[in-house]
Design an enzyme around this catalytic site. Structure first.
Site, mmCIF file in Angstrom:
data_model
loop_
_atom_site.group_PDB
_atom_site.id
_atom_site.type_symbol
_atom_site.label_atom_id
_atom_site.label_comp_id
_atom_site.label_asym_id
_atom_site.label_seq_id
_atom_site.Cartn_x
_atom_site.Cartn_y
_atom_site.Cartn_z
ATOM 1 N N ASP A 83 0.856 -1.477 0.269
ATOM 2 C CA ASP A 83 0.065 -0.136 0.209
ATOM 3 C C ASP A 83 1.245 1.742 0.039
ATOM 4 O OD1 ASP A 83 -2.277 1.499 0.146
ATOM 5 O OD2 ASP A 83 -3.336 1.162 2.059
ATOM 6 N N HIS A 105 2.830 10.681 0.368
ATOM 7 C CA HIS A 105 2.712 11.894 0.229
ATOM 8 C C HIS A 105 3.363 13.126 0.302
ATOM 9 C CE1 HIS A 105 -1.432 10.957 0.707
ATOM 10 N NE2 HIS A 105 -1.090 9.766 1.711
HETATM 11 O O1 DOR Z 1 -3.651 4.861 3.694
HETATM 12 C C1 DOR Z 1 -4.058 4.950 2.751
HETATM 13 N N1 DOR Z 1 -3.809 5.422 1.502
HETATM 14 N N2 DOR Z 1 -4.877 3.904 2.189
HETATM 15 C C2 DOR Z 1 -5.711 4.034 1.391
HETATM 16 O O2 DOR Z 1 -6.952 3.355 0.963
HETATM 17 C C3 DOR Z 1 -5.749 5.008 -0.259
HETATM 18 C C4 DOR Z 1 -3.288 5.410 0.095
HETATM 19 C C5 DOR Z 1 -3.414 6.982 -0.636
HETATM 20 O O3 DOR Z 1 -4.077 6.747 -1.512
HETATM 21 O O4 DOR Z 1 -3.157 7.247 -0.198
#
Ligand code: DOR
Length: 423
Positions: A305, A309
């Site tokens: 995952d 960011h």
């Molecule tokens: O923690 C997460 N970040 N969970 C998600 O389902 C989406 C993801 C994101 O796109 O940043």
């Protein structure tokens, strides 16, 4: 394409039940032979003391392109994959705009090919704009080369629409990866509902948000015969629901992330925004259940995952922070340290959860060292000790919950499609 001989490594291929010291010969970009190889090869890699296994597969990554290339691109994400030992990655469609049409899926594939690092497979959205109201052209997206369908980041709240999606997905042969989290229960929760959230004064997401969603999707998959993959399972109850569904013969698969397998809600104390993930970090009992699920095969795969960011989206109050953490460059080493280093999993068990099990969940001919298979291979140094330093990541993301941790085990040589890549 040059022949490559990898000599004297511990060759582990869970698909073939293989775990032995052997040589491995690659010719024309494919696995040729495993055993004592005498043929001269153009390039020889000495793998004595190392593990030689199929290139790792990460079935859940966010590459942020199109839309947020300051956070990651398909090229930088692919480079991060290679650095972490992954030769195949599945890119989530929650980009801007989303991957909700065939041309967008082709765009991701072409960008992946241009990068020429890992195999980049797009997941197409289930619904247009990921808005949960109208299905995408799933047949055409599948023909364009998508590997799965998901509205990841959001659950498809309409049961009727999800049932239809499962039926259409069945025609394409692709799985529906469901982000099982009912927003009417999750509300504005930013961490696990419980004592820690109460003490921190933060809104919590109850386990029921995940478990009722998993239960509904299992029921729909059972009735429609569609292929359901439950992604990033985080609760003990979720593991149990999947276990029971598998026991009655449902064709369901699931994955869990390295952070849900190693961290608990306690990590949020101090308002560390790298503890802000969706679904949230849970309790030790949940972590133990997820680990048991990996061990007994209830949870098929481990998927990072990987969610880069921008720094400003994490350098803020906890409840304003964007959810997600990066993982491509730390998954192998964290799991080696925390699951193999503690004797909970063997190397073949960990490698299975990162190769053939995700390959089977996706229905792709990868994750194996069978003769004739694509030569996607990673040579792992199981004794390499290093300290995770997010400043040195190849990824553009720095939001790593494991920064500063000492780990053991690292991808040393990565070969994709028979070509050696820079690690
Ligand atoms: O923690 C997460 N970040 N969970 C998600 O389902 C989406 C993801 C994101 O796109 O940043």
């Amino acid at each position: 394409m040059a022949d490559i001989l990898i000599k004297n490594g511990r060759v582990i291929c869970p698909d073939q039940g293989l775990d032995e010291v052997a040589d491995l010969l690659i010719t024309d970009g494919r696995i040729a032979t495993i055993g004592a190889v005498r043929e001269p090869a153009h390039e020889v890699i000495d793998a004595a003391g190392k593990i030689v296994c199929p290139g790792l597969i990460d079935m859940h990554v966010h590459l942020r392109e199109p839309g947020d290339c300051d956070e990651e691109t398909i090229a930088t994400g692919s480079a991060a994959a290679i650095a972490g030992g992954f030769t195949t990655i599945v890119a989530m469609p929650n980009t801007d705009p989303p991957i909700d049409n065939p041309a967008a899926a082709e765009y991701v594939i072409n960008k992946g090919r241009q990068a020429n690092l890992a195999n980049v497979l797009p997941a197409g959205a289930i619904t247009l704009g990921r808005e949960g109201t109208e299905l995408t052209e799933m047949g055409l997206i599948s023909l364009a080369g998508a590997a799965a369908f998901t509205d990841d980041g959001s659950w498809v709240t309409s049961a009727g629409l999800m049932a239809k999606a499962l039926k259409y997905a069945k025609l394409t042969g692709l799985p529906i990866m469901s982000h099982c989290e009912d927003p009417s229960l999750a509300g504005n929760g930013v961490m696990n509902a419980g004592r820690a959230a109460a003490e921190l004064g933060l809104a919590g997401t109850p386990v029921s948000a995940e478990e009722t969603a998993i239960a509904r999707d299992i029921i729909l998959a059972h009735e429609t015969g569609g292929r359901l993959h439950v992604t990033h399972v985080s609760t003990a109850g979720g593991v149990e629901l999947i276990r029971r569904a598998k026991e009655r013969g449902d064709n369901i698969t699931a994955d869990a992330t390295p952070h849900h397998l190693t961290l608990t809600e306690e990590f949020a104390r101090g308002y560390n925004t790298n503890a802000r993930v969706n679904p949230p970090l849970r309790t030790k009992a949940d972590v133990d259940a997820l680990r048991a699920g990996i061990k007994d095969g209830t949870i098929d795969a481990i998927a990072s995952d990987h969610a880069p960011h921008a720094p400003q989206e994490k350098a803020c109050e906890f409840d304003k922070a964007a959810p997600g953490v990066v993982g491509l460059e730390t998954t192998l080493s964290m799991l080696a340290a925390k699951l193999v280093g503690t004797d909970f999993l063997t190397w073949p068990e960990l490698i299975a959860a990162l190769t053939i099990r995700p390959a089977r969940a996706l229905g792709i001919a990868k994750g194996t060292l069978r003769p004739g298979a694509d030569a996607d291979i990673v040579v792992i140094d199981p004794a390499a000790e290093w300290i995770i330093d997010s400043a040195r990541f190849v990824s553009r993301g720095r939001n790593c919950p494991f920064d500063g941790m000492s780990v053991v085990g690292r991808a040393e040589v990565v070969i994709a499609g028979g070509a050696i890549k820079d690690v």
